[in-house]
Design a protein around this motif. Structure first.
Motif, PDB file in Angstrom:
ATOM      1  N   VAL A  44      37.814  54.083  22.293  1.00 12.81           N
ATOM      2  CA  VAL A  44      36.988  53.436  22.595  1.00 12.81           C
ATOM      3  C   VAL A  44      38.095  51.835  22.554  1.00 12.81           C
ATOM      4  CG1 VAL A  44      34.819  51.597  21.844  1.00 12.81           C
ATOM      5  CG2 VAL A  44      34.930  54.514  21.607  1.00 12.81           C
ATOM      6  N   PRO A  45      38.472  51.758  21.859  1.00 14.72           N
ATOM      7  CA  PRO A  45      39.768  49.540  21.369  1.00 14.72           C
ATOM      8  C   PRO A  45      40.179  50.532  21.979  1.00 14.72           C
ATOM      9  CG  PRO A  45      39.949  51.297  19.109  1.00 14.72           C
ATOM     10  CD  PRO A  45      38.418  52.199  20.146  1.00 14.72           C
ATOM     11  N   ILE A  46      41.785  51.544  22.432  1.00 14.34           N
ATOM     12  CA  ILE A  46      42.500  51.289  22.859  1.00 14.34           C
ATOM     13  C   ILE A  46      41.851  51.504  24.282  1.00 14.34           C
ATOM     14  CG2 ILE A  46      43.920  51.297  21.353  1.00 14.34           C
ATOM     15  CD1 ILE A  46      44.542  54.228  21.701  1.00 14.34           C
ATOM     16  N   PHE A  47      40.898  52.444  24.781  1.00  8.88           N
ATOM     17  CA  PHE A  47      40.870  53.253  26.307  1.00  8.88           C
ATOM     18  C   PHE A  47      39.864  52.855  27.370  1.00  8.88           C
ATOM     19  CE2 PHE A  47      39.900  56.296  29.132  1.00  8.88           C
ATOM     20  CZ  PHE A  47      40.897  55.576  30.264  1.00  8.88           C
ATOM     21  N   LEU A  48      38.537  52.554  26.187  1.00  4.45           N
ATOM     22  CA  LEU A  48      37.457  52.641  27.324  1.00  4.45           C
ATOM     23  C   LEU A  48      37.069  51.318  27.176  1.00  4.45           C
ATOM     24  CD1 LEU A  48      35.427  55.113  26.042  1.00  4.45           C
ATOM     25  CD2 LEU A  48      36.229  55.262  27.582  1.00  4.45           C
ATOM     26  N   VAL A  49      36.990  50.130  26.252  1.00  8.33           N
ATOM     27  CA  VAL A  49      37.021  48.266  26.262  1.00  8.33           C
ATOM     28  C   VAL A  49      38.314  47.867  27.362  1.00  8.33           C
ATOM     29  CG1 VAL A  49      37.244  46.725  25.073  1.00  8.33           C
ATOM     30  CG2 VAL A  49      36.019  48.515  24.015  1.00  8.33           C
ATOM     31  N   PRO A  50      39.063  48.371  27.289  1.00  4.37           N
ATOM     32  CA  PRO A  50      40.385  47.591  28.295  1.00  4.37           C
ATOM     33  C   PRO A  50      40.052  48.360  29.587  1.00  4.37           C
ATOM     34  CG  PRO A  50      41.653  48.728  26.341  1.00  4.37           C
ATOM     35  CD  PRO A  50      40.232  48.966  25.869  1.00  4.37           C
ATOM     36  N   THR A  51      38.960  49.145  30.421  1.00  2.26           N
ATOM     37  CA  THR A  51      39.146  49.627  31.281  1.00  2.26           C
ATOM     38  C   THR A  51      38.429  48.689  31.672  1.00  2.26           C
ATOM     39  OG1 THR A  51      40.312  51.983  30.587  1.00  2.26           O
ATOM     40  CG2 THR A  51      38.734  51.826  32.968  1.00  2.26           C
ATOM     41  N   ALA A  52      36.719  48.924  30.636  1.00  4.37           N
ATOM     42  CA  ALA A  52      35.684  48.394  31.360  1.00  4.37           C
ATOM     43  C   ALA A  52      36.089  46.472  31.706  1.00  4.37           C
ATOM     44  CB  ALA A  52      34.595  48.316  30.202  1.00  4.37           C
ATOM     45  N   ILE A  53      36.838  46.013  30.690  1.00  2.43           N
ATOM     46  CA  ILE A  53      37.565  44.942  31.728  1.00  2.43           C
ATOM     47  C   ILE A  53      38.359  44.440  32.291  1.00  2.43           C
ATOM     48  CG2 ILE A  53      38.799  42.970  30.405  1.00  2.43           C
ATOM     49  CD1 ILE A  53      38.357  43.804  27.508  1.00  2.43           C
ATOM     50  N   LEU A  54      38.920  45.700  32.643  1.00  2.00           N
ATOM     51  CA  LEU A  54      39.890  45.792  34.277  1.00  2.00           C
ATOM     52  C   LEU A  54      38.726  45.598  35.614  1.00  2.00           C
ATOM     53  CD1 LEU A  54      42.649  46.127  35.071  1.00  2.00           C
ATOM     54  CD2 LEU A  54      41.791  48.714  35.371  1.00  2.00           C
ATOM     55  N   LEU A  55      37.980  46.427  34.861  1.00  2.00           N
ATOM     56  CA  LEU A  55      36.916  46.791  36.131  1.00  2.00           C
ATOM     57  C   LEU A  55      35.673  45.694  35.971  1.00  2.00           C
ATOM     58  CD1 LEU A  55      35.651  50.554  35.640  1.00  2.00           C
ATOM     59  CD2 LEU A  55      37.184  50.069  37.255  1.00  2.00           C
ATOM     60  N   VAL A  56      35.280  45.069  35.611  1.00  2.00           N
ATOM     61  CA  VAL A  56      34.840  43.775  35.534  1.00  2.00           C
ATOM     62  C   VAL A  56      35.607  42.650  35.940  1.00  2.00           C
ATOM     63  CG1 VAL A  56      33.709  41.851  34.514  1.00  2.00           C
ATOM     64  CG2 VAL A  56      33.460  44.252  33.938  1.00  2.00           C
ATOM     65  N   SER A  57      36.793  42.528  35.551  1.00  2.00           N
ATOM     66  CA  SER A  57      37.523  41.433  36.109  1.00  2.00           C
ATOM     67  C   SER A  57      38.219  41.592  38.208  1.00  2.00           C
ATOM     68  CB  SER A  57      39.430  41.431  35.497  1.00  2.00           C
ATOM     69  OG  SER A  57      39.998  42.142  36.073  1.00  2.00           O
ATOM     70  N   SER A  58      37.985  43.171  38.309  1.00  2.00           N
ATOM     71  CA  SER A  58      38.283  43.091  40.133  1.00  2.00           C
ATOM     72  C   SER A  58      37.167  42.556  40.297  1.00  2.00           C
ATOM     73  CB  SER A  58      38.148  44.275  40.127  1.00  2.00           C
ATOM     74  OG  SER A  58      36.940  45.126  39.413  1.00  2.00           O
ATOM     75  N   PHE A  59      36.211  42.435  39.980  1.00  2.00           N
ATOM     76  CA  PHE A  59      34.250  41.436  40.606  1.00  2.00           C
ATOM     77  C   PHE A  59      34.195  40.196  40.226  1.00  2.00           C
ATOM     78  CE2 PHE A  59      33.771  46.345  40.026  1.00  2.00           C
ATOM     79  CZ  PHE A  59      33.550  46.920  41.443  1.00  2.00           C
ATOM     80  N   THR A  60      35.167  39.452  39.906  1.00  2.00           N
ATOM     81  CA  THR A  60      35.264  37.895  38.975  1.00  2.00           C
ATOM     82  C   THR A  60      35.491  37.087  40.294  1.00  2.00           C
ATOM     83  OG1 THR A  60      36.738  38.146  37.207  1.00  2.00           O
ATOM     84  CG2 THR A  60      34.905  39.282  36.377  1.00  2.00           C
ATOM     85  N   SER A  61      35.921  37.712  41.033  1.00  2.00           N
ATOM     86  CA  SER A  61      36.886  36.703  42.171  1.00  2.00           C
ATOM     87  C   SER A  61      35.580  35.578  42.550  1.00  2.00           C
ATOM     88  CB  SER A  61      37.431  37.109  43.641  1.00  2.00           C
ATOM     89  OG  SER A  61      37.754  36.083  45.072  1.00  2.00           O
ATOM     90  N   GLU A  62      36.406  34.172  43.184  1.00  2.00           N
ATOM     91  CA  GLU A  62      34.968  33.506  43.449  1.00  2.00           C
ATOM     92  C   GLU A  62      34.549  33.582  44.870  1.00  2.00           C
ATOM     93  OE1 GLU A  62      37.311  29.315  42.342  1.00  2.00           O
ATOM     94  OE2 GLU A  62      37.411  29.573  40.409  1.00  2.00           O
ATOM     95  N   GLU A  63      35.641  33.976  45.783  1.00  2.00           N
ATOM     96  CA  GLU A  63      35.068  34.359  46.645  1.00  2.00           C
ATOM     97  C   GLU A  63      34.588  35.311  47.319  1.00  2.00           C
ATOM     98  OE1 GLU A  63      38.036  34.174  46.070  1.00  2.00           O
ATOM     99  OE2 GLU A  63      39.495  31.810  46.616  1.00  2.00           O
ATOM    100  N   GLY A  64      33.715  36.166  46.200  1.00  2.00           N
ATOM    101  CA  GLY A  64      33.001  36.947  46.889  1.00  2.00           C
ATOM    102  C   GLY A  64      33.215  37.745  45.264  1.00  2.00           C
ATOM    103  N   VAL A  65      32.255  38.826  45.234  1.00  2.00           N
ATOM    104  CA  VAL A  65      31.755  40.447  44.261  1.00  2.00           C
ATOM    105  C   VAL A  65      33.228  41.081  44.789  1.00  2.00           C
ATOM    106  CG1 VAL A  65      30.740  42.242  43.247  1.00  2.00           C
ATOM    107  CG2 VAL A  65      29.602  39.674  43.472  1.00  2.00           C
ATOM    108  N   PHE A  66      33.302  41.248  45.601  1.00  2.00           N
ATOM    109  CA  PHE A  66      33.764  42.344  46.601  1.00  2.00           C
ATOM    110  C   PHE A  66      34.470  42.116  47.632  1.00  2.00           C
ATOM    111  CE2 PHE A  66      29.922  44.549  46.237  1.00  2.00           C
ATOM    112  CZ  PHE A  66      29.733  45.407  45.375  1.00  2.00           C
TER     113      PHE A  66
END
Length: 293
Positions: free
Chosen positions: A37-59
Motif C-alpha cells: 500500500v505505501p510503496i506501490f498503491l499510494v504512489p500509483t494512485a497519486i500518479l494516476l490523479v496527477s495525469s488528470f490535473t492539467s489546467e487545459e482540461g481533465v483529459f
C-alpha cells in the motif's frame, strides 16, 4: 507432570493460532498489504490523479499523447524491442536450460549458477560493462577487426543493437529459471515412448517436449516482456537519444522538462499496456493449462 502440562499448553496455543488463520485466511494478506500500500498503491494512485490535473482540461494530457507522432513512434519502438528481447531470450534459454538439466550435477550447478549470478550485479554495472565491451576500442570490435571485418561503420553501442544485447542479458536469467522449473518436472518416459514409436529428435522436440514447456515459456515471456518494456537504465546507457524508449521519454518529461502531468499520463498509458499484456498472457497460460489437463 509439569512438563506434560506445559507441552499440552503449547499444543493448545498452536492449535488456537492455526484455527485463527483458518477462520480468517484474509489475515495472510496483511503483511503484503502493509508493504504494497505505501510503496506501490499510494504512489500509483497519486500518479494516476496527477495525469488528470492539467489546467487545459481533465483529459488534455491524454489527448496530447494520442495526437503525438513522437509518442506513437517511441511506444511502437519499445513494444518491438520488448518483443524482440523476449523472443531472443526464449530461443537462447531453451537449449541452455536443456543442456544444464542433462549435465552432471556439478556442471549443472555451474551453468545454472552462472546465469543466475548476474542477477546479483547491479544493472548499472552490467550496462557499463557492455559499454566497455561493445564500444570502439573494446574487445568485441577488436576481435572483428582481427578477422578483417571493417568496423568503422559498425555501431554496437548508442544504438538499438546495444540496447537489445543489454536487455537480452538482463532478461535471459528470468527465462532460464522459468524453463528450468518446468523442464525439471517433465516425465522422460514420454519422450522415450515417442522415440520407440519412431519419432526423430526434431519431431520429438516439436511435438512432445515443446508443448509441455508452454507454461514455463509463457511465464518467462511475461516476466521478460513486462520488465523490459518500460526499462530505463539500459536504454539510457547503451541506446541513443534519437531512438529513445518509452522509459527515457517519461524520464525526460519528469526530470528535464518538468512536465509532471504529461509524464504521469505517459506512465499511466504504459501501466495500462503492461496490465493488458499480463492479462492476455495469463489467460493464454490458463487456457493451455486446461487443455493440458
Amino acid at each position: 507432570m509439569t512438563t506434560d502440562v506445559i507441552t499440552l499448553r503449547d499444543q493448545a496455543g498452536r492449535a488456537r493460532s492455526g484455527s485463527a488463520w483458518h477462520a480468517a485466511p484474509g489475515l495472510l494478506f496483511v503483511p503484503a498489504l502493509i508493504i504494497l500500500v505505501p510503496i506501490f498503491l499510494v504512489p500509483t494512485a497519486i500518479l494516476l490523479v496527477s495525469s488528470f490535473t492539467s489546467e487545459e482540461g481533465v483529459f488534455f494530457q491524454y489527448q496530447r499523447m494520442w495526437e503525438s507522432d513522437l509518442v506513437r513512434a517511441v511506444l511502437l519502438r519499445s513494444l518491438g524491442m520488448a518483443l524482440f528481447v523476449t523472443l531472443v531470450s526464449l530461443v537462447l534459454a531453451i537449449p541452455y536450460a536443456s543442456i544444464a538439466l542433462k549435465s552432471r550435477p556439478r556442471l549443472r550447478s555451474v551453468l545454472l549458477g552462472a546465469v543466475t549470478a548476474s542477477l546479483f550485479f547491479s544493472v548499472l554495472v552490467r550496462a557499463y560493462a557492455w559499454l566497455a565491451l561493445l564500444g570502439h576500442g573494446g574487445p568485441v570490435l577488436g576481435f572483428l577487426e582481427g578477422l578483417g571485418i571493417d568496423t568503422e561503420s559498425l555501431q554496437l553501442v548508442n544504438s538499438p543493437t546495444g540496447v537489445a544485447i543489454g536487455m537480452v542479458q538482463y532478461g535471459l536469467p528470468f527465462m532460464v529459471m522459468s524453463l528450468t522449473d518446468v523442464m525439471g518436472r517433465l516425465d522422460p518416459n514420454i519422450e522415450r515412448a515417442a522415440a520407440v514409436h519412431g519419432a526423430g529428435a526434431t519431431r520429438r522436440f516439436l511435438t512432445v517436449t515443446l508443448p509441455q514447456l508452454t507454461p514455463g515459456m509463457l511465464a518467462g515471456s511475461t516476466i521478460v516482456f513486462v520488465t523490459t518494456l518500460g526499462y530505463f537504465v539500459i536504454p539510457s546507457i547503451l541506446g541513443s537519444p534519437r531512438e529513445m524508449m518509452i522509459g527515457q521519454l517519461i524520464s525526460d518529461q519528469v526530470g528535464t522538462t518538468l512536465d509532471w502531468s504529461y509524464g504521469a499520463a505517459l506512465s499511466s498509458a504504459l501501466l495500462v499496456i503492461t496490465f493488458a499484456v499480463m492479462f492476455a498472457l495469463r489467460s493464454l497460460a490458463r487456457r493451455v493449462g486446461r487443455n493440458a489437463s
